[in-house]
Write a protein that holds these residues in place. Structure first.
Motif, PDB file in Angstrom:
ATOM      1  N   ARG A 141       1.366  -8.558  -1.318  1.00 50.79           N
ATOM      2  CA  ARG A 141       1.157  -9.040   0.242  1.00 50.79           C
ATOM      3  C   ARG A 141       1.404 -10.163   0.217  1.00 50.79           C
ATOM      4  O   ARG A 141       0.730 -10.976  -0.409  1.00 50.79           O
ATOM      5  CB  ARG A 141      -0.129  -8.587   0.904  1.00 50.79           C
ATOM      6  N   THR A 167       0.958  -1.166   0.233  1.00 52.62           N
ATOM      7  CA  THR A 167      -0.008  -0.120  -0.006  1.00 52.62           C
ATOM      8  C   THR A 167       0.796   1.115  -0.074  1.00 52.62           C
ATOM      9  O   THR A 167       2.243   0.959   0.168  1.00 52.62           O
ATOM     10  CB  THR A 167      -1.051  -0.120   1.220  1.00 52.62           C
ATOM     11  N   GLU A 181     -15.171  -8.701  -0.035  1.00 50.09           N
ATOM     12  CA  GLU A 181     -15.028  -7.073   0.023  1.00 50.09           C
ATOM     13  C   GLU A 181     -14.200  -6.675  -1.388  1.00 50.09           C
ATOM     14  O   GLU A 181     -13.011  -7.210  -1.581  1.00 50.09           O
ATOM     15  CB  GLU A 181     -14.053  -7.294   1.244  1.00 50.09           C
ATOM     16  N   GLU A 204       0.515   4.936   1.395  1.00 46.61           N
ATOM     17  CA  GLU A 204       0.212   5.846   2.494  1.00 46.61           C
ATOM     18  C   GLU A 204       1.687   6.621   2.558  1.00 46.61           C
ATOM     19  O   GLU A 204       1.850   7.777   2.631  1.00 46.61           O
ATOM     20  CB  GLU A 204      -0.474   5.492   3.710  1.00 46.61           C
TER      21      GLU A 204
HETATM   22  N1  5CA Z   1      -4.366   1.742   1.560  1.00 43.15           N
HETATM   23  C1  5CA Z   1      -5.779   1.222   1.767  1.00 43.15           C
HETATM   24  C2  5CA Z   1      -6.543   1.846   0.829  1.00 43.15           C
HETATM   25  S1  5CA Z   1      -5.733   2.565  -0.586  1.00 43.15           S
HETATM   26  C3  5CA Z   1      -5.657  -0.362   1.524  1.00 43.15           C
HETATM   27  O1  5CA Z   1      -4.661  -0.803   1.285  1.00 43.15           O
HETATM   28  N2  5CA Z   1      -6.885  -0.733   1.353  1.00 43.15           N
HETATM   29  S2  5CA Z   1      -7.307  -2.307   1.737  1.00 43.15           S
HETATM   30  O2  5CA Z   1      -6.211  -3.108   2.161  1.00 43.15           O
HETATM   31  O3  5CA Z   1      -8.480  -2.638   2.121  1.00 43.15           O
HETATM   32  O4  5CA Z   1      -7.221  -2.884   0.337  1.00 43.15           O
HETATM   33  C4  5CA Z   1      -7.817  -2.246  -0.919  1.00 43.15           C
HETATM   34  C5  5CA Z   1      -8.533  -3.284  -1.636  1.00 43.15           C
HETATM   35  O5  5CA Z   1      -7.696  -4.369  -2.045  1.00 43.15           O
HETATM   36  C6  5CA Z   1      -9.476  -4.436  -0.650  1.00 43.15           C
HETATM   37  O6  5CA Z   1     -10.840  -3.741  -0.284  1.00 43.15           O
HETATM   38  C7  5CA Z   1      -9.548  -5.686  -1.512  1.00 43.15           C
HETATM   39  O7  5CA Z   1     -10.553  -5.541  -2.434  1.00 43.15           O
HETATM   40  C8  5CA Z   1      -8.141  -5.771  -2.274  1.00 43.15           C
HETATM   41  N3  5CA Z   1      -7.027  -6.705  -1.728  1.00 43.15           N
HETATM   42  C9  5CA Z   1      -6.573  -6.623  -0.629  1.00 43.15           C
HETATM   43  N4  5CA Z   1      -5.676  -7.658  -0.437  1.00 43.15           N
HETATM   44  C10 5CA Z   1      -6.046  -8.586  -1.674  1.00 43.15           C
HETATM   45  C11 5CA Z   1      -5.484  -9.486  -2.090  1.00 43.15           C
HETATM   46  N5  5CA Z   1      -4.600 -10.485  -1.363  1.00 43.15           N
HETATM   47  N6  5CA Z   1      -5.874 -10.034  -3.306  1.00 43.15           N
HETATM   48  C12 5CA Z   1      -6.565  -9.572  -4.065  1.00 43.15           C
HETATM   49  N7  5CA Z   1      -7.279  -7.953  -3.558  1.00 43.15           N
HETATM   50  C13 5CA Z   1      -6.771  -7.669  -2.573  1.00 43.15           C
END
Ligand code: 5CA
Length: 440
Positions: free
Chosen positions: A140, A109, A283, A111
């Protein structure tokens, strides 16, 4: 695209590695291929969908004056040491050492990076607010990547970041983004419901998750069915007026919606029984307001109206673009295969030629195909009709245009709507008109 010469490697058998339907269908239709655990190559059919989703996300971000940037996937560990998250993030962060022994990481991410960029250029409160976003790969190191692109290790995300002078302004931005997300998901053809959420490692005290209803989803959900009746695209909200935005937000939060983590049995009982929907959901996005968490930690400030130093209030806003591809299939398929919503389908329609040896059929198919070679897939393969129909259903094109020797003698072709199975006969000249003016 002509199917006979395209790279659309469909599988005849169900792949053993796939536990859920969307993963199975993505592998069977040759949309993606796993290259390592949780890491996928996007093949032509899959990439077209990924691009279509990105285009709608981009248009709706631009519509609220968010500005697009593109940050690198690799980040310096020093940035994350400044915020204190380098140690806190844990084993999900992929840490890399370069040849000069400098610590890098593949961004999970952004930030820290966006706060650093902001701090280098924005010096006065007069330059606020700022709203920036990108669509970029993230990594991740999930302990258990699964369900294909839904929980990958490398995945494609729209991540947006906002900077405001104070709490009141930041809330206006949060409302604006909420509306933009509802419009985005509606245009993509899915019903995504915002639900109050915990903030996790991003931090802060206000957050909503956007959840698509699907039985294979990871969270249990409870919501008022009236929410899904709302038309966000036609809602008269002035995104430049904070009262109008606040009224929209109030209207929206009238509808009960919660994941099992935040579920409140007392509030739930107040929803009329006929409108209570329970199920599971995926989500596909999350938005956060976290105030001065990063600007304070990283010592980023602007000069305020009274010449004092002010740490801007921030929010961040994610959409899982690659996860959405799987999530849409989870919520839109039948026993035959995928049913793509029109706006993000890889092709508008497939032309199925049932008379490869019939000159009139061939001529009609070629003429039609030339009308929109970018958006039409032409099944010109030397295959049995049954195989062509099955593949068309499997790949889920919204329309099938079936051209056979019998009809073409009378200048008619058959059109099948994938979603409903409804069939219509139209003249060859009318096909494209019929498809583009169809109203559900
Ligand atoms: N920095 C914040 C907002 S920019 C952030 O990282 N939010 S998060 O962790 O919620 O991730 C945003 C979106 O990425 C999630 O709602 C999800 O739809 C998607 N996401 C998160 N982890 C994964 C993953 N391992 N594989 C696919 N999509 C993912």
């Amino acid at each position: 695209m002509r199917l006979s010469s395209s790279f659309l490697p469909t599988l005849k058998e169900d792949p053993a590695e796939a536990q859920i339907i969307s993963h199975r269908l993505m592998l069977r239709t040759g949309m993606v291929r796993q290259m390592s655990s949780g890491i996928y190559a996007w093949l032509p059919l899959g990439l077209r969908v990924l691009d279509n989703i990105s285009r709608i996300v981009r248009e709706e971000q631009n519509a609220i004056n968010a500005q697009e940037v593109l940050m690198p996937t690799l980040q310096s560990a020093d940035l994350w040491k400044r915020s204190g998250r380098y140690d806190a993030y844990g084993p999900e962060m992929l840490r890399i050492v370069d040849r000069h022994k400098r610590d890098l990481l593949y961004g999970p991410t952004n930030e820290e990076m966006i706060t650093d960029i902001f701090g280098q250029f924005i010096k006065s409160y007069k330059e606020l607010p700022q709203l920036l976003y990108q669509i970029q790969w993230k990594f991740r190191d999930e302990i258990r990547p699964r369900f294909g692109v839904m929980r990958g290790r490398e995945f494609y995300m729209k991540d947006g970041y906002s900077f405001d002078l104070n709490y009141e302004d930041a809330v206006v931005t949060y409302h604006k983004m909420m509306l933009s997300y509802l419009r985005t998901f509606q245009r993509i053809g899915v019903k995504a419901i915002p639900m109050l959420a915990d903030t996790g490692p991003i931090g802060g005290d206000l957050s909503h998750e956007f959840i698509i209803l699907a039985p294979t989803g990871e969270s249990g959900i409870y919501f008022d069915s009236d929410f899904t009746e709302q038309n966000w695209l036609e809602m008269p909200v002035d995104t430049n007026d904070k009262e109008s935005l606040a009224a929209f937000f109030q209207r929206m939060t009238r509808f009960y919606a919660a994941t099992d983590e935040k579920h409140d049995q007392n509030e739930w009982q107040k929803v009329p029984e006929s409108r209570r929907c329970e199920g599971r959901g995926i989500e596909v996005g999350q938005i956060f307001y976290f105030g001065t968490k990063y600007t304070e930690a990283m010592n980023v400030s602007v000069i305020g109206p009274d010449s004092d130093k002010i740490n801007p209030h921030m929010g961040s806003y994610g959409i899982g673009v690659s996860r959405l591809v799987g999530a849409i299939i989870e919520s839109s398929h039948d026993d035959q295969g995928i049913i793509w919503p029109d706006t993000i389908a890889p092709f508008k329609a497939v032309i199925i030629n049932l008379g490869l040896k019939n000159q009139a059929c061939k001529d009609a198919c070629e003429a039609l195909y030339k009308m929109d070679q970018e958006q039409l897939l032409y099944d010109d393969r030397d295959e049995r009709a049954g195989v062509k129909f099955a593949d068309a259903d499997l790949m889920g094109h919204p329309w099938q245009i079936i051209i056979g020797p019998r009809g073409i003698g009378n200048n008619v072709v058959e059109i099948k709507r994938r979603e409903t199975g409804e069939r219509t006969e139209v003249s060859i000249e009318q096909v494209m008109n019929y498809i583009s003016s169809y109203q559900g």
